[in-house]
Design an enzyme around this catalytic site. Structure first.
Site, mmCIF file in Angstrom:
data_model
loop_
_atom_site.group_PDB
_atom_site.id
_atom_site.type_symbol
_atom_site.label_atom_id
_atom_site.label_comp_id
_atom_site.label_asym_id
_atom_site.label_seq_id
_atom_site.Cartn_x
_atom_site.Cartn_y
_atom_site.Cartn_z
ATOM 1 N N SER A 119 0.825 -1.213 0.000
ATOM 2 C CA SER A 119 0.000 0.000 0.000
ATOM 3 C C SER A 119 0.851 1.251 0.000
ATOM 4 C CB SER A 119 -0.848 0.048 1.274
ATOM 5 O OG SER A 119 -1.787 -0.974 1.294
ATOM 6 N N HIS A 140 -0.634 -2.375 -7.158
ATOM 7 C CA HIS A 140 -1.445 -2.043 -5.980
ATOM 8 C C HIS A 140 -2.935 -2.110 -6.310
ATOM 9 C CE1 HIS A 140 -2.603 1.126 -2.736
ATOM 10 N NE2 HIS A 140 -2.781 -0.089 -2.304
ATOM 11 N N GLU A 152 -2.909 0.646 -9.141
ATOM 12 C CA GLU A 152 -1.772 1.568 -9.275
ATOM 13 C C GLU A 152 -0.563 0.713 -9.642
ATOM 14 O OE1 GLU A 152 -1.697 5.373 -6.359
ATOM 15 O OE2 GLU A 152 -1.608 3.495 -5.286
ATOM 16 N N ASN A 190 -2.953 6.144 -1.281
ATOM 17 C CA ASN A 190 -2.913 6.257 0.183
ATOM 18 C C ASN A 190 -2.329 7.570 0.688
ATOM 19 O OD1 ASN A 190 -4.267 3.975 1.133
ATOM 20 N ND2 ASN A 190 -2.616 2.741 0.278
HETATM 21 N N1 CAA Z 1 -15.619 -8.770 -1.662
HETATM 22 C C1 CAA Z 1 -16.070 -8.966 -2.905
HETATM 23 N N2 CAA Z 1 -17.179 -8.373 -3.400
HETATM 24 C C2 CAA Z 1 -17.849 -7.548 -2.585
HETATM 25 C C3 CAA Z 1 -17.435 -7.292 -1.265
HETATM 26 C C4 CAA Z 1 -16.260 -7.936 -0.809
HETATM 27 N N3 CAA Z 1 -15.765 -7.731 0.417
HETATM 28 N N4 CAA Z 1 -18.309 -6.413 -0.698
HETATM 29 C C5 CAA Z 1 -19.234 -6.130 -1.631
HETATM 30 N N5 CAA Z 1 -18.955 -6.809 -2.761
HETATM 31 C C6 CAA Z 1 -19.699 -6.761 -4.024
HETATM 32 C C7 CAA Z 1 -21.121 -7.281 -3.877
HETATM 33 O O1 CAA Z 1 -21.158 -8.690 -4.071
HETATM 34 C C8 CAA Z 1 -21.846 -6.539 -4.982
HETATM 35 O O2 CAA Z 1 -21.542 -7.183 -6.205
HETATM 36 P P1 CAA Z 1 -22.573 -7.170 -7.443
HETATM 37 O O3 CAA Z 1 -22.696 -5.751 -7.902
HETATM 38 O O4 CAA Z 1 -21.911 -8.066 -8.445
HETATM 39 O O5 CAA Z 1 -23.852 -7.709 -6.917
HETATM 40 C C9 CAA Z 1 -21.153 -5.168 -5.018
HETATM 41 O O6 CAA Z 1 -19.882 -5.374 -4.388
HETATM 42 C C10 CAA Z 1 -21.924 -4.116 -4.244
HETATM 43 O O7 CAA Z 1 -22.107 -4.622 -2.932
HETATM 44 P P2 CAA Z 1 -23.286 -4.237 -1.972
HETATM 45 O O8 CAA Z 1 -24.498 -3.846 -2.787
HETATM 46 O O9 CAA Z 1 -23.471 -5.333 -0.974
HETATM 47 O O10 CAA Z 1 -22.721 -3.044 -1.109
HETATM 48 P P3 CAA Z 1 -22.346 -1.591 -1.505
HETATM 49 O O11 CAA Z 1 -23.119 -1.057 -2.649
HETATM 50 O O12 CAA Z 1 -22.360 -0.872 -0.214
HETATM 51 O O13 CAA Z 1 -20.826 -1.714 -2.005
HETATM 52 C C11 CAA Z 1 -18.520 -1.579 -1.586
HETATM 53 C C12 CAA Z 1 -19.831 -2.275 -1.220
HETATM 54 C C13 CAA Z 1 -18.199 -1.826 -3.070
HETATM 55 C C14 CAA Z 1 -17.435 -2.187 -0.726
HETATM 56 C C15 CAA Z 1 -18.695 -0.032 -1.338
HETATM 57 O O14 CAA Z 1 -19.129 0.188 -0.021
HETATM 58 C C16 CAA Z 1 -17.412 0.747 -1.570
HETATM 59 O O15 CAA Z 1 -17.052 1.064 -2.703
HETATM 60 N N6 CAA Z 1 -16.716 1.099 -0.478
HETATM 61 C C17 CAA Z 1 -15.453 1.855 -0.545
HETATM 62 C C18 CAA Z 1 -14.333 0.886 -0.894
HETATM 63 C C19 CAA Z 1 -13.039 1.601 -1.005
HETATM 64 O O16 CAA Z 1 -12.885 2.807 -0.836
HETATM 65 N N7 CAA Z 1 -11.999 0.811 -1.311
HETATM 66 C C20 CAA Z 1 -10.639 1.314 -1.348
HETATM 67 C C21 CAA Z 1 -9.995 1.066 -0.009
HETATM 68 S S1 CAA Z 1 -8.366 1.701 0.058
HETATM 69 C C22 CAA Z 1 -7.439 0.528 -0.664
HETATM 70 O O17 CAA Z 1 -7.885 -0.524 -1.054
HETATM 71 C C23 CAA Z 1 -5.972 0.842 -0.789
HETATM 72 C C24 CAA Z 1 -5.138 0.495 0.375
HETATM 73 O O18 CAA Z 1 -3.925 0.268 0.153
HETATM 74 C C25 CAA Z 1 -5.596 0.528 1.788
HETATM 75 P P1 NAD Z 2 -4.231 -9.575 5.839
HETATM 76 O O1 NAD Z 2 -3.757 -9.370 7.215
HETATM 77 O O2 NAD Z 2 -5.702 -9.758 5.564
HETATM 78 O O3 NAD Z 2 -3.476 -10.826 5.152
HETATM 79 C C1 NAD Z 2 -2.091 -11.018 5.157
HETATM 80 C C2 NAD Z 2 -1.824 -12.515 4.954
HETATM 81 O O4 NAD Z 2 -0.424 -12.707 4.711
HETATM 82 C C3 NAD Z 2 -2.182 -13.372 6.171
HETATM 83 O O5 NAD Z 2 -3.060 -14.411 5.764
HETATM 84 C C4 NAD Z 2 -0.832 -13.941 6.649
HETATM 85 O O6 NAD Z 2 -0.942 -15.263 7.159
HETATM 86 C C5 NAD Z 2 -0.043 -13.916 5.341
HETATM 87 N N1 NAD Z 2 1.412 -13.884 5.518
HETATM 88 C C6 NAD Z 2 2.132 -13.111 6.368
HETATM 89 N N2 NAD Z 2 3.454 -13.343 6.204
HETATM 90 C C7 NAD Z 2 3.567 -14.268 5.203
HETATM 91 C C8 NAD Z 2 4.668 -14.921 4.567
HETATM 92 N N3 NAD Z 2 5.919 -14.634 4.916
HETATM 93 N N4 NAD Z 2 4.404 -15.837 3.583
HETATM 94 C C9 NAD Z 2 3.133 -16.137 3.237
HETATM 95 N N5 NAD Z 2 2.051 -15.554 3.813
HETATM 96 C C10 NAD Z 2 2.272 -14.626 4.777
HETATM 97 O O7 NAD Z 2 -3.690 -8.313 5.003
HETATM 98 P P2 NAD Z 2 -4.303 -7.613 3.696
HETATM 99 O O8 NAD Z 2 -5.271 -6.576 4.125
HETATM 100 O O9 NAD Z 2 -4.699 -8.663 2.713
HETATM 101 O O10 NAD Z 2 -3.014 -6.828 3.177
HETATM 102 C C11 NAD Z 2 -1.978 -7.479 2.478
HETATM 103 C C12 NAD Z 2 -1.153 -6.457 1.718
HETATM 104 O O11 NAD Z 2 -1.994 -5.730 0.809
HETATM 105 C C13 NAD Z 2 -0.483 -5.393 2.613
HETATM 106 O O12 NAD Z 2 0.753 -5.040 2.053
HETATM 107 C C14 NAD Z 2 -1.466 -4.226 2.530
HETATM 108 O O13 NAD Z 2 -0.878 -2.986 2.789
HETATM 109 C C15 NAD Z 2 -1.899 -4.338 1.074
HETATM 110 N N6 NAD Z 2 -3.196 -3.732 0.775
HETATM 111 C C16 NAD Z 2 -4.200 -3.810 1.679
HETATM 112 C C17 NAD Z 2 -5.421 -3.230 1.363
HETATM 113 C C18 NAD Z 2 -6.568 -3.306 2.331
HETATM 114 O O14 NAD Z 2 -7.557 -2.591 2.138
HETATM 115 N N7 NAD Z 2 -6.520 -4.147 3.344
HETATM 116 C C19 NAD Z 2 -5.615 -2.601 0.122
HETATM 117 C C20 NAD Z 2 -4.550 -2.575 -0.804
HETATM 118 C C21 NAD Z 2 -3.330 -3.131 -0.462
#
Ligand code: CAA
Ligand code: NAD
Length: 284
Positions: A119, A140, A152, A190
């Site tokens: 991330s 990403h 990304e 992020n």
């Molecule tokens: N896994 C897989 N599919 C999922 C899911 C999950 N956890 N949650 C929901 N879905 C699917 C549903 O099955 C549904 O699919 P269909 O359209 O095919 O039926 C669709 O998503 C819409 O779901 P819902 O109607 O149940 O719910 P919703 O309209 O509230 O949408 C959501 C759910 C798509 C998660 C929406 O709330 C959303 O877009 N949230 C924001 C997500 C976001 O910002 N993601 C980025 C996070 S940051 C990141 O990822 C980067 C990082 O490094 C941290």
């Molecule tokens: P998570 O905690 O759900 O899963 C991590 C998994 O990695 C666990 O099942 C753990 O057992 C496994 N693991 C740890 N060390 C390992 C090793 N040495 N070999 C094999 N398996 C190992 O974490 P996550 O949310 O899936 O995040 C995973 C990566 O993706 C991180 O780098 C995170 O920053 C990135 N990411 C997360 C998100 C998010 O929304 N959670 C979005 C984009 C990117």
């Protein structure tokens, strides 16, 4: 170079999603995790999501079984010896990731590309522990992977154009939208998202409003699909904290200091949805 066989390392919420999307797009996939229970949970989640798609008539029963047939669980990193691409999605920690990359470098075939779903961590630093930095790249994906279109693609200092093009093509083959970014803390997604989440946590910490009310403001006021605290729980509070620490250290700017409440929750083991408790409580 034609990518046919892929290994995804880490069967958590991201790794399982990436493996599912690769298998549904016709690639043979190993889903690897060092923890057998996590691997089992990841495989079950994929099956559950595919079944839900069949029920919603988005895919057919045969699409589902073909995708599942292309997926193989793995607990041995040595399975990477037959792969053209490895996508690492283990915990957001530089030490853990560099150990995985240094081991992989000895196992994966010479032509293989090693990608990280990090991330925020520097791709250049991850690449430096391998003997193939030109074949190391950031890929990403966003959470939930089967739904979100963006990937990304992050170029490390030494990533070759050939590697970039192969990953851009792969991303298009997964029906995702690639965006090229340079290797800078937090990349784009992020660097923009996480300070907003951190600020939302500060508003709770300072008693400005409850988590529910902060989320309502952002949902109804800004049309965000999820409020920032629900989103933080969904991402994982440990991951949010790791990312804030990378931004804070990487830019040396106090505006990125992680909120003490975020640190406290992570220390307590409140990691959000995946642990059953974060800003909200969830059924396990
Ligand atoms: N896994 C897989 N599919 C999922 C899911 C999950 N956890 N949650 C929901 N879905 C699917 C549903 O099955 C549904 O699919 P269909 O359209 O095919 O039926 C669709 O998503 C819409 O779901 P819902 O109607 O149940 O719910 P919703 O309209 O509230 O949408 C959501 C759910 C798509 C998660 C929406 O709330 C959303 O877009 N949230 C924001 C997500 C976001 O910002 N993601 C980025 C996070 S940051 C990141 O990822 C980067 C990082 O490094 C941290
Ligand atoms: P998570 O905690 O759900 O899963 C991590 C998994 O990695 C666990 O099942 C753990 O057992 C496994 N693991 C740890 N060390 C390992 C090793 N040495 N070999 C094999 N398996 C190992 O974490 P996550 O949310 O899936 O995040 C995973 C990566 O993706 C991180 O780098 C995170 O920053 C990135 N990411 C997360 C998100 C998010 O929304 N959670 C979005 C984009 C990117």
């Amino acid at each position: 170079m034609a990518i046919k066989k892929v290994m995804v390392i880490g069967a958590g919420q991201m790794g399982a999603g990436i493996a599912q999307v690769c298998a549904q797009s016709g690639f043979d996939v190993f889903l690897n995790d060092m923890n057998e229970q996590a691997l089992e949970k990841g495989m079950k989640n994929i099956e559950k999501l595919l079944t839900r798609s069949v029920d919603k008539e988005k895919i057919t029963e045969s699409d589902k079984s073909e995708a599942l047939n292309r997926l193989q669980p793995s607990t041995e990193l040595t399975d990477a010896e037959s792969c053209d691409l490895v996508i690492e999605a283990v915990v957001e920690n530089m030490e853990v990731k560099t150990k995985v990359f240094s081991d992989l470098d000895k196992i994966a075939p010479k032509h293989a590309i090693l990608a990280s779903n990090t991330s925020s961590l520097p791709i250049t630093e991850i690449a430096a522990v391998t003997n193939r930095p030109e074949q190391v790249i950031g890929m990403h994906f966003m959470n939930p992977v089967p739904v979100m279109k963006l990937v990304e693609i992050i170029r490390g200092l030494q990533t070759s154009d050939e590697t970039y093009q192969a990953i851009e093509e792969m991303t298009n083959n997964l029906s995702k939208a690639p965006v090229e970014v340079n290797d800078f803390p937090g990349f784009v997604a992020n660097r923009v998202l996480m300070p907003m989440i951190n600020e939302a946590i500060y508003t709770v910490y300072e008693g400005v409003a409850s988590p529910e009310d902060v989320d309502t403001v952002m949902k109804l006021g800004m049309n965000h699909p999820m409020g920032p605290l629900t989103l933080a729980d969904f991402i994982g509070l440990d991951t949010c904290l790791y990312i804030m620490e990378v931004l804070y250290e990487g830019f040396g700017d106090s505006k990125y200091r992680p909120c003490p409440l975020l640190r406290k929750y992570v220390k307590a083991g409140w990691l959000g949805k995946k642990s059953g408790r974060g800003f909200y409580q969830y059924e396990k």
